[in-house]
Design a protein around this motif. Structure first.
Motif, PDB file in Angstrom:
ATOM      1  N   PRO A  51       3.650   8.743  -4.805  1.00 55.45           N
ATOM      2  CA  PRO A  51       2.596   7.750  -5.004  1.00 55.45           C
ATOM      3  C   PRO A  51       2.473   7.341  -6.468  1.00 55.45           C
ATOM      4  O   PRO A  51       2.986   8.030  -7.352  1.00 55.45           O
ATOM      5  CB  PRO A  51       1.338   8.492  -4.554  1.00 55.45           C
ATOM      6  N   LEU A 227       3.104   8.924   0.511  1.00 49.96           N
ATOM      7  CA  LEU A 227       1.970   9.824   0.728  1.00 49.96           C
ATOM      8  C   LEU A 227       2.046  10.564   2.068  1.00 49.96           C
ATOM      9  O   LEU A 227       1.006  10.865   2.669  1.00 49.96           O
ATOM     10  CB  LEU A 227       0.663   9.025   0.649  1.00 49.96           C
ATOM     11  N   ALA A 265      -4.046   3.797  -4.022  1.00 49.15           N
ATOM     12  CA  ALA A 265      -2.678   3.314  -3.784  1.00 49.15           C
ATOM     13  C   ALA A 265      -2.669   1.788  -3.671  1.00 49.15           C
ATOM     14  O   ALA A 265      -1.801   1.118  -4.239  1.00 49.15           O
ATOM     15  CB  ALA A 265      -2.096   3.949  -2.523  1.00 49.15           C
TER      16      ALA A 265
END
Ligand code: PLP
Length: 363
Positions: A51, A227, A265
């Motif tokens: 990420p 993720l 994100a």
């Protein structure tokens, strides 16, 4: 007194076939006797870049961990509404999109119902429905793994509750076209369009959710957003299905960490899409290179993996050959895929390593 012999387990559990497990990096490293960082883990379509740093920073500063997460997932859903353009009310997050598959089955399956799966496809579509009392009806794809629309239509019965359609399909890498979805949508059966690899493909069937009330879109943060470890999936659901899912889901199904990660994100989606682009470039290079090996037939892919047919029944042998060089790819035991390997597209270095290892396969 003679003990009463009770059957404790449900028959569907008793009969369940165990899923060929994907081993963790740690387990593989221990078995091979090499440090984990030397292993190219290319068996689960994970994203080697992970990420954005902002996600890690947000997770490192979490407070209030004594409180339950927001059961309504409001902030994460708002971020997803912004990202997808879909209405907030139609979005729901799951503990991975795997959980959303279970919730859909929980919401729609009565004992004896049927679920159609065009095969080969994602193993979860085969393993989960029987646990909810559904019968899985498999419909083979064509030689190029395209959907056999006529055969799917013929497989629909009054008991058919849903059809699983991954686009791009895992493991074959090909898309469902708008024309194909249009035709299947007219069957009236609930279509679960699993777009786990949407960002790698850059094309979506989401517009169908505006015109049809029997089209679900599923997505995940496991692949493009790096993720997989946090378990974050979401879906865009028809209103009636969304309401049903709110009734069947556990209140706190998505953790505080996962909900925060969604926001962070998506705030850094440019960082993520730069890596997606790198992976797409490596995918195209790997595909070109794989065509050079006489023992392989790679299939074109819109996702972050490439399926290869290995000639002369030597797929498992090649899998072992790669494993000896600390490269882990996906192999299969089932009737449709035992002659195939699926290779996740990693970094340029990892792609180089695969090619070097293939160069030394005795053929
Ligand atoms: C990887 C994958 C998933 C799983 O997603 P999670 O969000 O990690 O549960 C779902 N569908 C397909 C087709 C996949 O390949």
């Amino acid at each position: 007194m003679e003990a009463h012999r009770m059957r404790t387990l449900r028959a569907s559990v008793e009969n369940a076939v165990e899923y060929l497990p994907v081993e963790s990096l740690e387990t593989i490293a221990e078995r091979l006797g090499v440090p984990p960082e030397r292993i190219a883990k290319l068996d689960s379509n994970e994203n080697p870049y992970g990420p954005p740093p902002a996600v890690v920073a947000a997770l490192a500063t979490l407070t209030d961990l004594h409180l339950y997460p927001d059961p309504d997932q409001r902030r994460a859903r708002a971020a997803l509404a912004d990202y997808t353009g879909a209405p907030f009310e139609r979005i729901l997050l799951g503990n991975g999109s795997d959980e959303l598959i279970d919730l859909l089955l929980l919401a729609v399956i009565d004992p004896g119902d049927e679920v159609i799966v065009p095969v080969p496809s994602f193993g979860v579509y085969l393993s989960r429905p029987p646990l909810f009392g559904a019968r899985v009806v498999t419909v083979p794809r064509t030689e190029t793994f395209a959907l056999d629309l006529a055969a799917i239509e013929q497989a629909v019965t009054p008991h058919t509750k849903l059809i699983f359609l991954a686009s791009p399909n895992n493991p074959t890498g090909n898309l469902v076209s708008a024309g194909e979805l249009e035709r299947l949508a007219r069957t009236g059966v609930l279509l679960v369009v699993d777009e786990a690899y949407y960002e790698f493909a850059g094309t979506t069937l989401q517009p169908f959710t505006e015109r049809y009330d029997n089209v679900v879109i599923l997505r995940t943060f496991s692949k493009w957003a790096g993720l997989a470890g946090l378990r974050i999936g979401y879906g865009i659901f028809p209103p009636q299905i969304a309401r049903a899912l709110w009734r069947v889901k556990q209140p706190f199904n998505v953790s505080v960490a996962a909900q925060v990660a969604v926001e962070a994100a998506l705030a850094d989606r440019e960082w993520l899409m730069e890596r997606v682009e790198l992976i797409r470039r490596e995918r195209n290079r790997l595909f070109q290179e794989l065509q050079r090996y006489p023992f392989l037939r790679p299939y074109p892919s819109e996702a972050n993996f490439i399926l290869c047919r290995v000639h002369d029944g030597r797929a498992h042998e090649l899998h072992a050959h790669l494993l000896r060089q600390a490269i882990v790819v996906r192999r299969y035991d089932d009737e449709w895929l035992r002659d195939y390997l699926r290779i996740t597209v990693g970094t340029a270095d990892q792609v180089d390593r695969i090619l070097e290892a293939l160069d030394t396969f005795p053929f």
